[in-house]
Design a protein around this motif. Structure first.
Motif, PDB file in Angstrom:
ATOM      1  N   GLU A  56     -27.926 -34.749-119.296  1.00  0.00           N
ATOM      2  CA  GLU A  56     -29.130 -35.143-118.565  1.00  0.00           C
ATOM      3  C   GLU A  56     -29.005 -34.810-117.076  1.00  0.00           C
ATOM      4  O   GLU A  56     -27.999 -35.138-116.448  1.00  0.00           O
ATOM      5  CB  GLU A  56     -29.355 -36.645-118.689  1.00  0.00           C
ATOM      6  N   ALA A  59     -28.290 -37.965-115.236  1.00  0.00           N
ATOM      7  CA  ALA A  59     -26.897 -38.416-115.266  1.00  0.00           C
ATOM      8  C   ALA A  59     -26.067 -37.654-114.233  1.00  0.00           C
ATOM      9  O   ALA A  59     -25.202 -38.237-113.570  1.00  0.00           O
ATOM     10  CB  ALA A  59     -26.308 -38.227-116.663  1.00  0.00           C
ATOM     11  N   ASN A  88     -28.029 -40.165-124.967  1.00  0.00           N
ATOM     12  CA  ASN A  88     -27.103 -41.076-125.652  1.00  0.00           C
ATOM     13  C   ASN A  88     -27.750 -41.738-126.869  1.00  0.00           C
ATOM     14  O   ASN A  88     -27.063 -42.162-127.781  1.00  0.00           O
ATOM     15  CB  ASN A  88     -26.582 -42.145-124.693  1.00  0.00           C
ATOM     16  N   HIS A  89     -29.063 -41.822-126.874  1.00  0.00           N
ATOM     17  CA  HIS A  89     -29.781 -42.450-127.987  1.00  0.00           C
ATOM     18  C   HIS A  89     -30.017 -41.501-129.159  1.00  0.00           C
ATOM     19  O   HIS A  89     -30.571 -41.904-130.182  1.00  0.00           O
ATOM     20  CB  HIS A  89     -31.113 -43.008-127.508  1.00  0.00           C
ATOM     21  N   VAL A  91     -27.652 -39.791-130.938  1.00  0.00           N
ATOM     22  CA  VAL A  91     -26.569 -39.677-131.918  1.00  0.00           C
ATOM     23  C   VAL A  91     -27.137 -40.042-133.289  1.00  0.00           C
ATOM     24  O   VAL A  91     -27.871 -41.028-133.432  1.00  0.00           O
ATOM     25  CB  VAL A  91     -25.382 -40.594-131.545  1.00  0.00           C
ATOM     26  N   GLU A 106     -22.242 -36.637-131.586  1.00  0.00           N
ATOM     27  CA  GLU A 106     -21.459 -37.643-130.865  1.00  0.00           C
ATOM     28  C   GLU A 106     -21.645 -37.453-129.371  1.00  0.00           C
ATOM     29  O   GLU A 106     -22.057 -36.388-128.912  1.00  0.00           O
ATOM     30  CB  GLU A 106     -19.974 -37.547-131.212  1.00  0.00           C
ATOM     31  N   LEU A 107     -21.310 -38.506-128.626  1.00  0.00           N
ATOM     32  CA  LEU A 107     -21.350 -38.385-127.181  1.00  0.00           C
ATOM     33  C   LEU A 107     -20.291 -37.382-126.740  1.00  0.00           C
ATOM     34  O   LEU A 107     -19.246 -37.266-127.369  1.00  0.00           O
ATOM     35  CB  LEU A 107     -21.105 -39.737-126.522  1.00  0.00           C
ATOM     36  N   CYS A 108     -20.581 -36.677-125.696  1.00  0.00           N
ATOM     37  CA  CYS A 108     -19.700 -35.635-125.183  1.00  0.00           C
ATOM     38  C   CYS A 108     -18.989 -36.168-123.940  1.00  0.00           C
ATOM     39  O   CYS A 108     -19.331 -35.822-122.817  1.00  0.00           O
ATOM     40  CB  CYS A 108     -20.540 -34.395-124.861  1.00  0.00           C
ATOM     41  N   GLU A 109     -18.025 -37.052-124.180  1.00  0.00           N
ATOM     42  CA  GLU A 109     -17.293 -37.651-123.062  1.00  0.00           C
ATOM     43  C   GLU A 109     -16.453 -36.581-122.362  1.00  0.00           C
ATOM     44  O   GLU A 109     -15.926 -35.681-123.003  1.00  0.00           O
ATOM     45  CB  GLU A 109     -16.415 -38.799-123.554  1.00  0.00           C
ATOM     46  N   HIS A 129     -19.416 -41.854-120.042  1.00  0.00           N
ATOM     47  CA  HIS A 129     -20.641 -42.415-120.636  1.00  0.00           C
ATOM     48  C   HIS A 129     -21.926 -41.719-120.172  1.00  0.00           C
ATOM     49  O   HIS A 129     -23.016 -42.170-120.478  1.00  0.00           O
ATOM     50  CB  HIS A 129     -20.744 -43.920-120.430  1.00  0.00           C
ATOM     51  N   ARG A 130     -21.780 -40.637-119.435  1.00  0.00           N
ATOM     52  CA  ARG A 130     -22.947 -39.841-119.056  1.00  0.00           C
ATOM     53  C   ARG A 130     -22.611 -38.354-119.104  1.00  0.00           C
ATOM     54  O   ARG A 130     -23.172 -37.553-118.376  1.00  0.00           O
ATOM     55  CB  ARG A 130     -23.504 -40.265-117.711  1.00  0.00           C
ATOM     56  N   LEU A 133     -24.203 -34.966-124.842  1.00  0.00           N
ATOM     57  CA  LEU A 133     -24.275 -35.081-126.292  1.00  0.00           C
ATOM     58  C   LEU A 133     -23.830 -33.785-126.945  1.00  0.00           C
ATOM     59  O   LEU A 133     -24.228 -32.706-126.516  1.00  0.00           O
ATOM     60  CB  LEU A 133     -25.736 -35.370-126.685  1.00  0.00           C
TER      61      LEU A 133
END
Length: 154
Positions: A56, A59, A88-89, A91, A106-109, A129-130, A133
Motif C-alpha cells: 500500500e 503504508a 492485509n484484509h 489474505v 499471506e502477509l509479506c513481512e 505489519h505493513r 501481501l
C-alpha cells in the motif's frame, strides 16, 4: 475495498534493482512476465504464493513518517503499489488487479534481505505489519498503472 494500481515494478534477476513498468501480464500459476519469480529465479524460490506481491502507498507513507526514512519507489521490492485498498484484509480472499484475478496467500513481512538491498536503516522495522501481501494469480490478465484493485466477480 476498491483501490488503484499506483506503480508496477519487476526485477528481471535476483538482487537486480526493481524496474518500473507501466503494464505487465500476470500469468496464472506463474507470476508477472519479466519478473525474477516468473523466471523461477527469485531469491526465495519459485512458488505460486509469491506470484505477485503488493504493498500500500499509504503504508509506505506511514513508514516514512514514523521512521523518518525515505523509501524510493520500488525499493520495497514488491511488484504492485496500490492506493485505497487494505491489503492485509485480502489474505484468503479473491480480488482483481486490473484484468487478473488473484488470491491473497499471506502477509509479506519484511526480512533482513530487504534491509541489505535498500541500505535504509531500520527499513525492516518500519515495514513490519505493513510490508504488503503475497498472492497467487488464479486468472491471467494484463495489469496497468491506474487499473482498479477490487473484488473479483463470482
Amino acid at each position: 475495498m476498491t483501490g488503484t494500481v499506483e506503480r508496477i515494478h519487476v526485477a528481471p534477476t535476483p538482487g537486480a534493482p526493481p524496474e518500473r513498468v507501466e503494464s505487465v501480464r500476470a500469468v496464472a500459476g506463474e507470476g508477472l512476465e519479466g519478473d525474477r519469480y516468473y523466471e523461477g529465479e527469485g531469491t526465495f524460490g519459485r512458488g505460486e504464493d509469491r506470484a505477485i506481491t503488493l504493498i500500500e502507498a499509504e503504508a509506505l507513507a506511514a513508514a516514512e513518517r514514523d521512521y523518518d526514512i525515505d523509501l524510493e519507489p520500488g525499493i520495497h521490492r514488491r511488484n504492485v503499489t496500490t492506493c485505497g485498498v487494505a491489503l492485509n484484509h485480502l489474505v484468503d480472499t479473491r480480488f482483481r488487479v486490473g484484468d487478473a484475478v488473484c488470491e491473497g496467500a499471506e502477509l509479506c513481512e519484511p526480512c533482513s534481505y530487504l534491509e541489505q538491498h535498500t541500505e535504509v536503516p531500520d527499513v525492516e522495522g518500519a515495514l513490519v505489519h505493513r510490508g504488503g501481501l503475497r498472492a497467487r494469480i488464479v486468472e491471467t490478465g494484463p495489469v496497468s498503472e491506474g487499473d482498479t484493485v477490487g473484488p473479483a466477480s463470482e
